[in-house]
Design a protein around this motif. Structure first.
Motif, PDB file in Angstrom:
ATOM      1  N   MET A   1       0.843  -1.166   0.000  1.00  0.00           N
ATOM      2  CA  MET A   1       0.000   0.000   0.000  1.00  0.00           C
ATOM      3  C   MET A   1       0.893   1.235   0.000  1.00  0.00           C
ATOM      4  O   MET A   1       1.816   1.328   0.805  1.00  0.00           O
ATOM      5  N   ASP A   2       0.627   2.165  -0.897  1.00  0.00           N
ATOM      6  CA  ASP A   2       1.383   3.406  -0.971  1.00  0.00           C
ATOM      7  C   ASP A   2       0.498   4.573  -0.558  1.00  0.00           C
ATOM      8  O   ASP A   2      -0.669   4.650  -0.957  1.00  0.00           O
ATOM      9  N   ILE A   3       1.070   5.468   0.244  1.00  0.00           N
ATOM     10  CA  ILE A   3       0.354   6.634   0.758  1.00  0.00           C
ATOM     11  C   ILE A   3       1.258   7.847   0.598  1.00  0.00           C
ATOM     12  O   ILE A   3       2.483   7.736   0.747  1.00  0.00           O
ATOM     13  N   VAL A   4       0.662   8.999   0.357  1.00  0.00           N
ATOM     14  CA  VAL A   4       1.400  10.259   0.390  1.00  0.00           C
ATOM     15  C   VAL A   4       0.875  11.049   1.585  1.00  0.00           C
ATOM     16  O   VAL A   4      -0.333  11.256   1.722  1.00  0.00           O
ATOM     17  N   LEU A   5       1.786  11.433   2.465  1.00  0.00           N
ATOM     18  CA  LEU A   5       1.446  12.243   3.632  1.00  0.00           C
ATOM     19  C   LEU A   5       1.906  13.666   3.350  1.00  0.00           C
ATOM     20  O   LEU A   5       3.073  13.887   3.037  1.00  0.00           O
ATOM     21  N   LYS A   6       1.000  14.614   3.465  1.00  0.00           N
ATOM     22  CA  LYS A   6       1.302  15.988   3.067  1.00  0.00           C
ATOM     23  C   LYS A   6       1.982  16.812   4.146  1.00  0.00           C
ATOM     24  O   LYS A   6       2.551  17.862   3.858  1.00  0.00           O
ATOM     25  N   ASN A   7       1.887  16.365   5.401  1.00  0.00           N
ATOM     26  CA  ASN A   7       2.458  17.167   6.485  1.00  0.00           C
ATOM     27  C   ASN A   7       2.646  16.314   7.750  1.00  0.00           C
ATOM     28  O   ASN A   7       2.283  15.141   7.771  1.00  0.00           O
ATOM     29  N   LEU A   8       3.178  16.948   8.771  1.00  0.00           N
ATOM     30  CA  LEU A   8       3.453  16.282  10.046  1.00  0.00           C
ATOM     31  C   LEU A   8       2.179  15.711  10.658  1.00  0.00           C
ATOM     32  O   LEU A   8       2.175  14.593  11.182  1.00  0.00           O
ATOM     33  N   ILE A   9       1.100  16.447  10.574  1.00  0.00           N
ATOM     34  CA  ILE A   9      -0.166  15.994  11.170  1.00  0.00           C
ATOM     35  C   ILE A   9      -0.633  14.692  10.524  1.00  0.00           C
ATOM     36  O   ILE A   9      -1.084  13.780  11.212  1.00  0.00           O
ATOM     37  N   GLU A  10      -0.494  14.577   9.216  1.00  0.00           N
ATOM     38  CA  GLU A  10      -0.901  13.338   8.542  1.00  0.00           C
ATOM     39  C   GLU A  10       0.004  12.169   8.937  1.00  0.00           C
ATOM     40  O   GLU A  10      -0.465  11.036   9.032  1.00  0.00           O
ATOM     41  N   THR A  11       1.281  12.434   9.194  1.00  0.00           N
ATOM     42  CA  THR A  11       2.183  11.378   9.683  1.00  0.00           C
ATOM     43  C   THR A  11       1.724  10.912  11.055  1.00  0.00           C
ATOM     44  O   THR A  11       1.656   9.709  11.333  1.00  0.00           O
ATOM     45  N   GLN A  12       1.373  11.856  11.929  1.00  0.00           N
ATOM     46  CA  GLN A  12       0.895  11.516  13.263  1.00  0.00           C
ATOM     47  C   GLN A  12      -0.432  10.759  13.192  1.00  0.00           C
ATOM     48  O   GLN A  12      -0.641   9.797  13.938  1.00  0.00           O
ATOM     49  N   GLU A  13      -1.306  11.167  12.296  1.00  0.00           N
ATOM     50  CA  GLU A  13      -2.595  10.481  12.147  1.00  0.00           C
ATOM     51  C   GLU A  13      -2.410   9.038  11.672  1.00  0.00           C
ATOM     52  O   GLU A  13      -3.117   8.138  12.122  1.00  0.00           O
ATOM     53  N   LEU A  14      -1.447   8.813  10.772  1.00  0.00           N
ATOM     54  CA  LEU A  14      -1.161   7.449  10.331  1.00  0.00           C
ATOM     55  C   LEU A  14      -0.676   6.606  11.507  1.00  0.00           C
ATOM     56  O   LEU A  14      -1.112   5.465  11.682  1.00  0.00           O
ATOM     57  N   GLY A  15       0.197   7.153  12.332  1.00  0.00           N
ATOM     58  CA  GLY A  15       0.673   6.429  13.516  1.00  0.00           C
ATOM     59  C   GLY A  15      -0.468   6.042  14.434  1.00  0.00           C
ATOM     60  O   GLY A  15      -0.543   4.897  14.917  1.00  0.00           O
ATOM     61  N   LYS A  16      -1.399   6.957  14.658  1.00  0.00           N
ATOM     62  CA  LYS A  16      -2.544   6.678  15.530  1.00  0.00           C
ATOM     63  C   LYS A  16      -3.489   5.646  14.906  1.00  0.00           C
ATOM     64  O   LYS A  16      -4.011   4.781  15.599  1.00  0.00           O
ATOM     65  N   LYS A  17      -3.685   5.733  13.603  1.00  0.00           N
ATOM     66  CA  LYS A  17      -4.568   4.769  12.927  1.00  0.00           C
ATOM     67  C   LYS A  17      -3.978   3.356  13.012  1.00  0.00           C
ATOM     68  O   LYS A  17      -4.678   2.389  13.308  1.00  0.00           O
ATOM     69  N   LEU A  18      -2.679   3.243  12.770  1.00  0.00           N
ATOM     70  CA  LEU A  18      -2.034   1.930  12.884  1.00  0.00           C
ATOM     71  C   LEU A  18      -2.105   1.417  14.323  1.00  0.00           C
ATOM     72  O   LEU A  18      -2.343   0.227  14.551  1.00  0.00           O
ATOM     73  N   ALA A  19      -1.920   2.300  15.291  1.00  0.00           N
ATOM     74  CA  ALA A  19      -2.009   1.902  16.703  1.00  0.00           C
ATOM     75  C   ALA A  19      -3.409   1.389  17.021  1.00  0.00           C
ATOM     76  O   ALA A  19      -3.570   0.358  17.687  1.00  0.00           O
ATOM     77  N   HIS A  20      -4.411   2.096  16.532  1.00  0.00           N
ATOM     78  CA  HIS A  20      -5.796   1.653  16.750  1.00  0.00           C
ATOM     79  C   HIS A  20      -5.984   0.240  16.200  1.00  0.00           C
ATOM     80  O   HIS A  20      -6.586  -0.615  16.846  1.00  0.00           O
TER      81      HIS A  20
END
Length: 152
Positions: A1-20
């Protein structure tokens, strides 16, 4: 799966989603964080760990491992960047970190090759500035489940 993260907030959101998606795991689980210096590996790991209620999350660059434990999960965040030999991980008992309900986040896994456990999920980050490209691959059935959860 490939994703483009546009900023720091999106990187943090990905971390939280994976943690969930990992929050109900009972089996040992290993996540590799791959990429050059400054691409967001530690940021992703910190937001992942903070999802579980840990407020103060330090980078393990100098300590090699930082552990976070509560009644729900045991997370061990490794940074292999400063390893001179993968056997150093044996000295700290890396295999003891693979017990039930334990999760390992491993930065620079290629430097611990031959000693660290195989990954269930591998996350490779690249890019510069604010934008990041992320490639997430699963290497186990549990990893496949987490990846499916993260994409819904």
């Amino acid at each position: 799966m490939d994703i483009v993260l546009k900023n720091l907030i999106e990187t943090q959101e990905l971390g939280k989603k994976l943690a969930h998606c990992c929050s109900s795991l009972q089996n040992p689980f290993v996540i590799y964080l791959i990429g050059d210096l400054g691409v967001g590996k530690t940021t992703l790991a910190q937001s992942f760990i903070q999802y579980f209620g840990f407020k103060r999350v330090k980078s393990p660059t100098y300590s090699l491992v930082e552990s976070y434990q509560n009644k729900y999960i045991n997370i061990h965040h490794f940074d292999c960047y400063r390893l001179t030999n993968p056997e150093e991980l044996e000295y700290i008992g890396i295999r003891d970190y693979l017990l039930e309900n334990n999760l390992q986040l491993i930065e620079w896994p290629e430097l611990g090759e031959g000693v660290i456990a195989d990954s269930d999920l591998s996350i490779e980050l690249s890019g510069d500035g604010d934008q990041r490209s992320v490639n997430i691959e699963f290497q186990s059935d549990i990893g496949k489940h987490i990846l499916r959860c993260a994409t819904t």
